[in-house]
Scaffold this motif. Structure first.
Motif, mmCIF file in Angstrom:
data_model
loop_
_atom_site.group_PDB
_atom_site.id
_atom_site.type_symbol
_atom_site.label_atom_id
_atom_site.label_comp_id
_atom_site.label_asym_id
_atom_site.label_seq_id
_atom_site.Cartn_x
_atom_site.Cartn_y
_atom_site.Cartn_z
ATOM 1 N N PRO A 8 0.811 -1.163 -0.120
ATOM 2 C CA PRO A 8 0.046 -0.086 0.534
ATOM 3 C C PRO A 8 0.975 1.605 0.022
ATOM 4 C CG PRO A 8 0.236 -1.004 2.557
ATOM 5 C CD PRO A 8 0.436 -2.666 0.936
ATOM 6 N N ALA A 9 0.527 1.763 -0.788
ATOM 7 C CA ALA A 9 0.917 3.392 -0.375
ATOM 8 C C ALA A 9 1.320 3.635 0.665
ATOM 9 C CB ALA A 9 0.844 4.486 -1.803
ATOM 10 N N LEU A 10 2.817 4.847 1.106
ATOM 11 C CA LEU A 10 2.541 5.040 2.017
ATOM 12 C C LEU A 10 1.820 6.917 2.118
ATOM 13 C CD1 LEU A 10 4.269 4.606 4.570
ATOM 14 C CD2 LEU A 10 6.403 5.688 3.876
ATOM 15 N N LEU A 11 1.864 7.247 3.223
ATOM 16 C CA LEU A 11 1.371 8.674 3.355
ATOM 17 C C LEU A 11 2.119 8.999 4.655
ATOM 18 C CD1 LEU A 11 -2.544 7.576 4.073
ATOM 19 C CD2 LEU A 11 -1.423 8.013 1.701
ATOM 20 N N ALA A 12 1.835 10.156 4.673
ATOM 21 C CA ALA A 12 3.595 11.378 5.532
ATOM 22 C C ALA A 12 2.554 11.048 6.904
ATOM 23 C CB ALA A 12 2.765 12.295 5.216
ATOM 24 N N ALA A 13 0.985 10.882 6.970
ATOM 25 C CA ALA A 13 0.647 10.215 8.437
ATOM 26 C C ALA A 13 0.902 9.054 9.091
ATOM 27 C CB ALA A 13 -1.029 10.653 7.989
ATOM 28 N N ASP A 82 1.054 21.519 7.841
ATOM 29 C CA ASP A 82 2.478 22.593 6.918
ATOM 30 C C ASP A 82 3.160 21.082 7.550
ATOM 31 O OD1 ASP A 82 1.295 24.679 6.296
ATOM 32 O OD2 ASP A 82 2.186 25.676 7.743
ATOM 33 N N SER A 83 3.455 20.433 8.842
ATOM 34 C CA SER A 83 3.689 19.528 9.255
ATOM 35 C C SER A 83 4.514 18.382 8.507
ATOM 36 C CB SER A 83 3.522 19.401 10.877
ATOM 37 O OG SER A 83 4.331 20.108 11.529
ATOM 38 N N LEU A 84 2.886 17.917 8.363
ATOM 39 C CA LEU A 84 2.461 16.672 6.980
ATOM 40 C C LEU A 84 3.320 17.071 6.012
ATOM 41 C CD1 LEU A 84 -0.769 15.365 7.440
ATOM 42 C CD2 LEU A 84 1.564 14.199 8.334
ATOM 43 N N ARG A 85 4.000 18.289 5.060
ATOM 44 C CA ARG A 85 4.304 18.544 3.944
ATOM 45 C C ARG A 85 5.743 18.450 4.737
ATOM 46 N NH1 ARG A 85 -1.119 21.488 2.926
ATOM 47 N NH2 ARG A 85 0.073 22.657 4.025
ATOM 48 N N ALA A 86 6.491 19.030 5.433
ATOM 49 C CA ALA A 86 7.310 19.103 5.748
ATOM 50 C C ALA A 86 7.823 17.303 6.164
ATOM 51 C CB ALA A 86 7.811 19.691 7.273
ATOM 52 N N VAL A 87 6.787 16.657 6.547
ATOM 53 C CA VAL A 87 7.509 14.788 6.698
ATOM 54 C C VAL A 87 7.590 14.387 5.278
ATOM 55 C CG1 VAL A 87 6.534 12.735 7.182
ATOM 56 C CG2 VAL A 87 6.498 14.708 8.904
ATOM 57 N N ARG A 88 6.256 14.716 4.257
ATOM 58 C CA ARG A 88 7.188 14.426 3.229
ATOM 59 C C ARG A 88 8.247 14.660 2.705
ATOM 60 N NH1 ARG A 88 1.772 15.854 -0.638
ATOM 61 N NH2 ARG A 88 3.193 17.530 -0.357
ATOM 62 N N ALA A 89 8.655 15.574 2.471
ATOM 63 C CA ALA A 89 9.571 16.469 1.560
ATOM 64 C C ALA A 89 10.970 15.568 2.149
ATOM 65 C CB ALA A 89 9.449 18.083 2.002
ATOM 66 N N GLY A 90 10.716 15.395 4.032
ATOM 67 C CA GLY A 90 12.507 15.240 4.422
ATOM 68 C C GLY A 90 12.294 13.450 4.365
ATOM 69 N N TRP A 91 10.984 12.376 4.449
ATOM 70 C CA TRP A 91 10.743 11.280 4.503
ATOM 71 C C TRP A 91 11.767 11.207 2.399
ATOM 72 C CZ3 TRP A 91 10.965 7.471 6.457
ATOM 73 C CH2 TRP A 91 11.144 6.087 5.538
ATOM 74 N N ASN A 92 10.770 12.181 1.331
ATOM 75 C CA ASN A 92 10.703 11.590 0.224
ATOM 76 C C ASN A 92 12.657 12.210 -0.238
ATOM 77 O OD1 ASN A 92 8.223 10.792 -0.565
ATOM 78 N ND2 ASN A 92 7.850 13.096 -1.269
ATOM 79 N N ARG A 93 13.338 12.461 0.798
ATOM 80 C CA ARG A 93 14.626 13.174 0.556
ATOM 81 C C ARG A 93 15.961 11.615 1.218
ATOM 82 N NH1 ARG A 93 15.070 17.425 4.047
ATOM 83 N NH2 ARG A 93 13.271 19.141 2.285
ATOM 84 N N LEU A 94 15.141 11.302 2.357
ATOM 85 C CA LEU A 94 15.742 9.940 2.433
ATOM 86 C C LEU A 94 15.809 9.151 1.577
ATOM 87 C CD1 LEU A 94 14.286 10.247 6.466
ATOM 88 C CD2 LEU A 94 16.550 10.665 5.724
ATOM 89 N N TRP A 95 13.622 8.484 0.933
ATOM 90 C CA TRP A 95 13.498 8.311 0.016
ATOM 91 C C TRP A 95 14.980 7.892 -1.064
ATOM 92 C CZ3 TRP A 95 12.625 7.901 -4.905
ATOM 93 C CH2 TRP A 95 12.389 6.172 -5.548
ATOM 94 N N TRP A 112 10.091 1.647 2.471
ATOM 95 C CA TRP A 112 10.715 2.614 2.489
ATOM 96 C C TRP A 112 10.596 2.940 0.753
ATOM 97 C CZ3 TRP A 112 15.845 0.597 3.963
ATOM 98 C CH2 TRP A 112 16.400 0.338 5.321
ATOM 99 N N GLN A 113 9.721 3.951 0.642
ATOM 100 C CA GLN A 113 9.509 4.296 -0.268
ATOM 101 C C GLN A 113 8.632 5.762 -0.916
ATOM 102 O OE1 GLN A 113 4.832 3.031 -1.092
ATOM 103 N NE2 GLN A 113 5.334 1.695 0.679
ATOM 104 N N PRO A 114 8.995 6.360 -1.502
ATOM 105 C CA PRO A 114 8.576 7.736 -1.597
ATOM 106 C C PRO A 114 7.166 7.638 -1.206
ATOM 107 C CG PRO A 114 8.475 6.910 -4.020
ATOM 108 C CD PRO A 114 8.690 5.834 -2.831
ATOM 109 N N ILE A 115 6.916 8.937 -0.609
ATOM 110 C CA ILE A 115 5.679 9.156 -0.485
ATOM 111 C C ILE A 115 4.280 10.784 -1.385
ATOM 112 C CG2 ILE A 115 3.602 11.109 1.021
ATOM 113 C CD1 ILE A 115 6.084 9.953 3.515
ATOM 114 N N ASP A 116 3.994 10.176 -2.140
ATOM 115 C CA ASP A 116 2.203 11.142 -2.513
ATOM 116 C C ASP A 116 1.767 12.053 -2.225
ATOM 117 O OD1 ASP A 116 4.239 10.337 -4.901
ATOM 118 O OD2 ASP A 116 2.804 8.857 -5.170
ATOM 119 N N HIS A 117 1.003 11.386 -0.604
ATOM 120 C CA HIS A 117 0.319 12.148 -0.297
ATOM 121 C C HIS A 117 0.563 12.726 1.204
ATOM 122 C CE1 HIS A 117 -2.246 11.622 -3.785
ATOM 123 N NE2 HIS A 117 -1.751 10.249 -4.040
ATOM 124 N N LEU A 118 -0.417 13.596 2.033
ATOM 125 C CA LEU A 118 -0.339 14.016 3.345
ATOM 126 C C LEU A 118 -1.203 12.406 4.334
ATOM 127 C CD1 LEU A 118 -0.398 17.038 3.202
ATOM 128 C CD2 LEU A 118 1.446 15.887 2.748
#
Length: 123
Positions: A8-13, A82-95, A112-118
């Motif tokens: 399943p797609a990983l979400l920022a949440a 805003d925090s979820l967007r920051a999690v998504r951006a940071g996580w996508n950098r980690l990925w 360990w997959q990229p995140i598209d949605h919050l």
């Protein structure tokens, strides 16, 4: 033909501090081996040092915003987003840092997959 279902797609949440720690625990020994194997200042050493710096900054960003989300902190919906967007951006950098190791037996394909949605509401 039997094929494994897509995870399943990983979400920022969905991201947890343990997820961040797992990527760091996977990468840091590999980075450290390179730092120790090469002369300080050499191109290989500089590359490993840069990767270590990027990893640290992305992990700190995700952890900081996960803490804000966990604390609630009286954050309104825009603050939470805003925090979820920051999690998504940071996580996508980690990925981006970890994904070249896909296929390694210790690589966590499910998490360990990229995140598209919050969150589920944004899908």
């Amino acid at each position: 033909m039997d094929t494994e279902p897509e995870p399943p797609a990983l979400l920022a949440a969905d991201v947890t501090p343990a997820d961040v720690g797992a990527i760091s625990a996977f990468l840091l020994p590999r980075i450290e081996r390179q730092l120790l194997a090469h002369r300080p200042g050499s191109p290989e050493w500089r590359f490993a040092y840069a990767l270590e710096s990027l990893l640290g900054e992305a992990a700190r960003t995700v952890r900081r915003h996960l803490e804000l989300l966990a604390d609630g902190d009286g954050r309104d919906e825009p603050g939470r987003a805003d925090s979820l967007r920051a999690v998504r951006a940071g996580w996508n950098r980690l990925w981006e840092i970890v994904h070249p190791w896909q296929g390694d037996e210790a690589y966590d394909e499910a998490r360990w997959q990229p995140i598209d949605h919050l969150d589920a509401a944004e899908r």
